[in-house]
Design a protein around this motif. Structure first.
Motif, PDB file in Angstrom:
ATOM      1  N   GLY A 598       0.828  -1.189   0.000  1.00  0.00           N
ATOM      2  CA  GLY A 598       0.000   0.000   0.000  1.00  0.00           C
ATOM      3  C   GLY A 598       0.868   1.245   0.000  1.00  0.00           C
ATOM      4  N   GLN A 599       0.315   2.337   0.462  1.00  0.00           N
ATOM      5  CA  GLN A 599       1.048   3.587   0.528  1.00  0.00           C
ATOM      6  C   GLN A 599       0.836   4.225   1.886  1.00  0.00           C
ATOM      7  OE1 GLN A 599      -0.383   5.940  -2.796  1.00  0.00           O
ATOM      8  NE2 GLN A 599       1.213   5.121  -4.154  1.00  0.00           N
ATOM      9  N   ASP A 600       1.863   4.961   2.348  1.00  0.00           N
ATOM     10  CA  ASP A 600       1.708   5.684   3.599  1.00  0.00           C
ATOM     11  C   ASP A 600       1.094   7.055   3.312  1.00  0.00           C
ATOM     12  OD1 ASP A 600       3.720   7.241   2.521  1.00  0.00           O
ATOM     13  OD2 ASP A 600       5.269   6.569   3.925  1.00  0.00           O
ATOM     14  N   LYS A 601       1.063   7.911   4.328  1.00  0.00           N
ATOM     15  CA  LYS A 601       0.427   9.216   4.180  1.00  0.00           C
ATOM     16  C   LYS A 601       1.138  10.109   3.182  1.00  0.00           C
ATOM     17  CE  LYS A 601      -1.498   9.170   8.857  1.00  0.00           C
ATOM     18  NZ  LYS A 601      -1.537   9.852  10.189  1.00  0.00           N
ATOM     19  N   LYS A 602       2.425   9.844   2.953  1.00  0.00           N
ATOM     20  CA  LYS A 602       3.186  10.630   1.983  1.00  0.00           C
ATOM     21  C   LYS A 602       3.232   9.956   0.622  1.00  0.00           C
ATOM     22  CE  LYS A 602       6.099  12.814   5.498  1.00  0.00           C
ATOM     23  NZ  LYS A 602       7.496  13.078   5.940  1.00  0.00           N
ATOM     24  N   GLU A 603       2.333   8.969   0.410  1.00  0.00           N
ATOM     25  CA  GLU A 603       2.215   8.243  -0.851  1.00  0.00           C
ATOM     26  C   GLU A 603       3.494   7.510  -1.228  1.00  0.00           C
ATOM     27  OE1 GLU A 603       0.781  10.947  -3.805  1.00  0.00           O
ATOM     28  OE2 GLU A 603      -1.249  10.984  -2.973  1.00  0.00           O
ATOM     29  N   ARG A 604       4.215   7.051  -0.227  1.00  0.00           N
ATOM     30  CA  ARG A 604       5.383   6.214  -0.479  1.00  0.00           C
ATOM     31  C   ARG A 604       4.969   4.746  -0.345  1.00  0.00           C
ATOM     32  NH1 ARG A 604       9.177   9.282   3.830  1.00  0.00           N
ATOM     33  NH2 ARG A 604       7.364   8.613   5.064  1.00  0.00           N
ATOM     34  N   VAL A 605       5.611   3.886  -1.155  1.00  0.00           N
ATOM     35  CA  VAL A 605       5.250   2.478  -1.144  1.00  0.00           C
ATOM     36  C   VAL A 605       5.588   1.870   0.221  1.00  0.00           C
ATOM     37  CG1 VAL A 605       5.707   0.218  -2.171  1.00  0.00           C
ATOM     38  CG2 VAL A 605       5.605   2.258  -3.629  1.00  0.00           C
ATOM     39  N   ILE A 668       9.617   2.239   0.974  1.00  0.00           N
ATOM     40  CA  ILE A 668      10.480   2.663  -0.117  1.00  0.00           C
ATOM     41  C   ILE A 668      10.402   4.178  -0.246  1.00  0.00           C
ATOM     42  CG2 ILE A 668      10.930   2.504  -2.594  1.00  0.00           C
ATOM     43  CD1 ILE A 668       9.731  -0.236  -2.587  1.00  0.00           C
ATOM     44  N   ARG A 669      11.561   4.807  -0.083  1.00  0.00           N
ATOM     45  CA  ARG A 669      11.683   6.248  -0.248  1.00  0.00           C
ATOM     46  C   ARG A 669      12.544   6.526  -1.474  1.00  0.00           C
ATOM     47  NH1 ARG A 669      12.001   5.030   5.232  1.00  0.00           N
ATOM     48  NH2 ARG A 669      10.497   6.103   6.574  1.00  0.00           N
ATOM     49  N   PRO A 670      12.617   7.770  -1.925  1.00  0.00           N
ATOM     50  CA  PRO A 670      13.389   8.054  -3.145  1.00  0.00           C
ATOM     51  C   PRO A 670      14.847   7.594  -3.065  1.00  0.00           C
ATOM     52  CG  PRO A 670      11.987   9.925  -2.595  1.00  0.00           C
ATOM     53  CD  PRO A 670      11.873   8.967  -1.461  1.00  0.00           C
ATOM     54  N   LYS A 671      15.472   7.699  -1.897  1.00  0.00           N
ATOM     55  CA  LYS A 671      16.887   7.362  -1.786  1.00  0.00           C
ATOM     56  C   LYS A 671      17.158   6.145  -0.919  1.00  0.00           C
ATOM     57  CE  LYS A 671      18.735  10.789  -4.164  1.00  0.00           C
ATOM     58  NZ  LYS A 671      19.588  10.548  -5.357  1.00  0.00           N
ATOM     59  N   THR A 672      16.156   5.688  -0.192  1.00  0.00           N
ATOM     60  CA  THR A 672      16.388   4.585   0.744  1.00  0.00           C
ATOM     61  C   THR A 672      15.231   3.593   0.736  1.00  0.00           C
ATOM     62  OG1 THR A 672      15.345   5.713   2.620  1.00  0.00           O
ATOM     63  CG2 THR A 672      17.718   6.057   2.309  1.00  0.00           C
ATOM     64  N   THR A 673      15.548   2.394   1.163  1.00  0.00           N
ATOM     65  CA  THR A 673      14.535   1.380   1.469  1.00  0.00           C
ATOM     66  C   THR A 673      14.820   0.886   2.877  1.00  0.00           C
ATOM     67  OG1 THR A 673      14.292   0.678  -0.829  1.00  0.00           O
ATOM     68  CG2 THR A 673      13.595  -0.872   0.864  1.00  0.00           C
TER      69      THR A 673
END
Length: 720
Positions: A598-605, A668-673
């Motif tokens: 799913g996605q968190d509040k910041k629409e990250r996977v 999953i963030r733009p630079k990190t998992t």
């Protein structure tokens, strides 16, 4: 201490097979039963964790290789990021003690296994090699934690049989571990913190060519850090650290790599002060110091030349262990000191070339030098005893094989010829044959082979007082037949297997009267002081494996289950067959898992995951407890009394059952998992009997149990 226990005759369970043919004819007939390439069954499909780098898939060296992804090591419960513990979930494999990763494969002793790194034979690559053993003595085959970090590994494999001609020196299982190359495009970092240890990993390109990369990982144990901070674990301190490095260079026609593994572990126990706490068992009379050092260095390469590929490599590996056990109080019972070490030099060279449209020729050779020794010093009490043994021996194995594909059939035949040096000067022919028929929904594979291995553990205990250069090699005849097919979305497989070792080393456990019981080397794990393997006998292992798996992680629930029925036996002097220590009768496992994305509040996977493993097997066999009642102030050898095996392995620890659970959350963030995970080994806290021994302090038999509930929390960060 190996325990001494009860004696019962096996005449009511005799299986009389008068000759080699009498044994193998039924096996060859059972061979009319079949296998789907083992790498088609996986724990939910071949895939990567969210955000993980997609790695090259494992190319099986044999159609019988069980391949596994390193992501499965990260995801499945109870692995603690150790590939050996993942292998314990495969059919026919038993983790002999849940404190360590020693594995019995199809009823074989763990000493029959071999570890290979990038195709090269190495020594036991584990910390605390004494973990989970009866004497608390170190072993040659496993330990508490693998010193090769999972962050260094690419997708790898495991072979219980069906070895290709280029692989030898193992009559049990072969771990085919592969180091992954570092990224050749950009620098990446990983950090992992948990109750096992703290890892820091770095990888990236060297130079601007995009052809060379490095991969480095360092780890320090969590328990060691707590001990450094003064945290007390009941008088016991366990520490380990390791450093792994891998360089990889790609050329226009191939690649070359270099690797190094270094590690150290200690396990110290400080006896409690009797003025402050009550002594409850004989271990609490002693201070115990244990240390374990490991080094592995090598290189491997492959290069295309004309119409073929030349590949090979070299590895040096060494492991040494030291254990000192002495009375905390000034008792006349004395002190026991053990040291053992083993080093291996292994090199291989192989040429592979396509012949015509459907053929492939492989020719090459492998070299192995083993150098090692073991010593015991028992001081105090009524006697002082010094026992030692050593070995320096070489083996050269040229090999050739030819593989061809014709219609639905794949045929492979080969011959490996192993020349063993030292005073044995023994040569062993090792033919290999595999026939596979592939259909649209089914596959059948028949494999027959002979494998050889030097019986190091038994050889050490056969040569006290001198050099053990005469450590004999034994040959094991193996046959397996597997049939696999797809039933809708369900993959199934049935495998029948049989193994026979006609000249297995054996020790005599004398009995009253003219009879004696033969204890084969297939029952030996740690090297104890109470048996001398100076005889030979025949051993055999046979059984059937059933396996099914289905579902995919990307589609919902996924599952994999297996059931193994087996027997492991040793022939006695009267022609009867007795059950071996690892003849567990049955082994069954089930793994089930699912992920919710799913996605968190910041629409990250964001992904939540759940995995459950259920493990059960028929237990480990042992003899009787000692018939005598030693005094706690007598000879220290009485504290290593061993088992009374004069009537064989007549007792069992009973059915072992353990449920493991893993829960994790990945972002999953733009630079990190990042991954936060909780492993709950034996989540139900079930008490499983490990062994029974005679406690010289309590003056009665005492039971040891396997681990209860073990929670392991970890947090992993990958920077891209």
């Amino acid at each position: 201490m190996i325990m001494k226990q009860n004696q019962t005759k096996w005449s009511d369970k005799k299986v009389r097979l008068s000759s080699w043919a009498g044994y193998f004819l039924p096996l060859l007939l059972s061979t009319l039963t079949p296998l789907l390439a083992q790498d088609t069954l996986s724990f939910g499909g071949i895939y990567d964790l969210p955000g993980a780098e997609v790695r090259a898939s494992y190319t099986p060296v044999s159609p019988l290789a069980q391949s596994f992804t390193i992501e499965e090591v990260y995801r499945l419960p109870g692995t603690f990021y150790d590939p050996a513990r993942l292998v314990a979930l495969l059919p026919g494999v038993v983790q002999t003690n849940d404190q360590a990763n020693h594995l019995s494969v199809r009823g074989n002793t763990p000493n029959a296994n071999l570890w290979r790194l990038n195709g090269l034979a190495i020594v036991n690559p584990n910390h605390t090699a004494n973990a989970g053993t009866f004497y608390d003595f170190p072993t040659l085959s496993g330990g508490g934690v693998n010193a090769i970090s999972a962050q260094m590994l690419g997708n790898s494999g495991f072979l219980a049989g069906g070895l290709p001609v280029e692989y030898g020196f193992a009559t049990g299982g072969t771990f085919d571990l592969r180091l992954r190359p570092g990224s050749k495009t950009r620098r990446k970092y990983q950090a992992q913190a948990g109750f096992i240890g703290f890892d820091l990993m770095a990888e990236g390109p060297i130079g601007d060519s995009g052809k060379t990369s490095y991969l480095v990982n360092g780890r320090y144990s969590f328990t060691g850090l707590l001990a450094d901070m003064g945290v007390d674990f009941g008088g016991e301190e366990i520490r380990f650290y390791d450093i792994n490095a891998h360089l990889d260079h790609t050329t226009e026609k191939g690649r070359i790599g270099a690797f190094a593994i270094f590690g150290n572990s200690t396990n110290d126990f400080l006896a409690p002060d009797p003025a402050e706490s009550e002594i409850t068992e004989q271990k609490e009379l002693f201070d115990i110091e244990f240390s374990n050092d490991l080094a592995v260095m090598g290189f491997d390469f492959d290069r295309q030349i004309g119409g073929g590929t030349l590949s090979g490599g070299y590895a040096f590996s060494d492991i040494s262990a030291f254990r000192d056990q002495y009375f905390r109080m000034n008792s006349p019972a004395g002190r026991a000191v053990q040291t053992n070490n083993l080093s291996r030099n292994n090199a291989n060279l192989k040429w592979r070339e396509t012949i015509g449209r459907n053929g492939e020729l492989t020719i090459g050779a492998e070299y192995l030098r083993e150098t090692g020794g073991i010593s015991y010093v028992f001081e105090g009490g009524s006697r002082d005893i010094f026992q030692n043994g050593g070995v320096t021996a070489d083996a050269v194995s040229p090999f050739v094989s030819y593989k061809m594909v014709t219609g639905p059939y794949a045929l492979e035949g080969g011959l490996r010829y192993s020349f063993y040096s030292a005073s044995t000067n023994k040569s062993i022919a090792e033919p290999r044959l595999r026939i596979t028929r592939r259909g649209d929904v089914a596959q059948v594979t028949l494999a027959a082979e002979i494998n050889s291995q030097r019986s190091l553990a038994a050889g050490y205990t056969s040569s006290f007082g001198g050099e053990a250069s005469n450590v004999p090699a034994v040959a094991t005849q193996q046959v397996s037949l597997a049939y696999g097919r797809s039933l809708g979305k369900l993959n199934t497989r049935i495998t029948l297997f049989g193994q026979r070792t006609p000249e297995e080393l054996a020790a005599s456990a004398l009995a009253f009267g003219p009879e004696e019981f033969l204890v084969s080397a297939n029952n030996l794990l740690e090297i104890g002081p109470d048996l001398t393997f100076d005889k030979t006998t025949t051993t055999r292992r046979y059984g059937v494996e059933l396996e099914a798996g289905g579902g995919r992680k990307s589609e919902g629930w996924y599952y994999r289950g297996n059931l193994t029925l087996l027997r492991a036996e040793t022939e006695q002097l009267d022609g009867s067959w007795s059950k071996d220590r690892y003849s567990s009768d049955f082994i069954t496992k089930l793994t089930v898992g699912r992920e919710w994305e799913g996605q968190d509040k910041k629409e990250r996977v964001r992904t939540y995951g759940l995995n459950l493993a259920l493990i059960a097997y028929g237990g480990e066999r042992y003899g009787e407890t000692p018939l005598f009642e030693p005094s706690p102030t007598d000879d220290i050898l009485l504290y290593f009394a061993g088992q009374d095996l004069r009537n064989g392995f007549i007792n069992s620890t009973g059915t072992y059952f353990r449920p493991d659970l893993r829960l994790y959350k990945t972002k999953i963030r733009p630079k990190t998992t990042t991954t936060l995970a909780l492993d709950l080994q034996n989540v139900a806290g079930i008490e499983n009997l490990a062994n029974v021994y005679y406690d010289a302090f309590l003056e009665q038999p005492n039971e040891r149990y396997q681990l209860g509930l073990i929670p392991v929390l970890s947090y992993r960060v990958v920077w891209r």
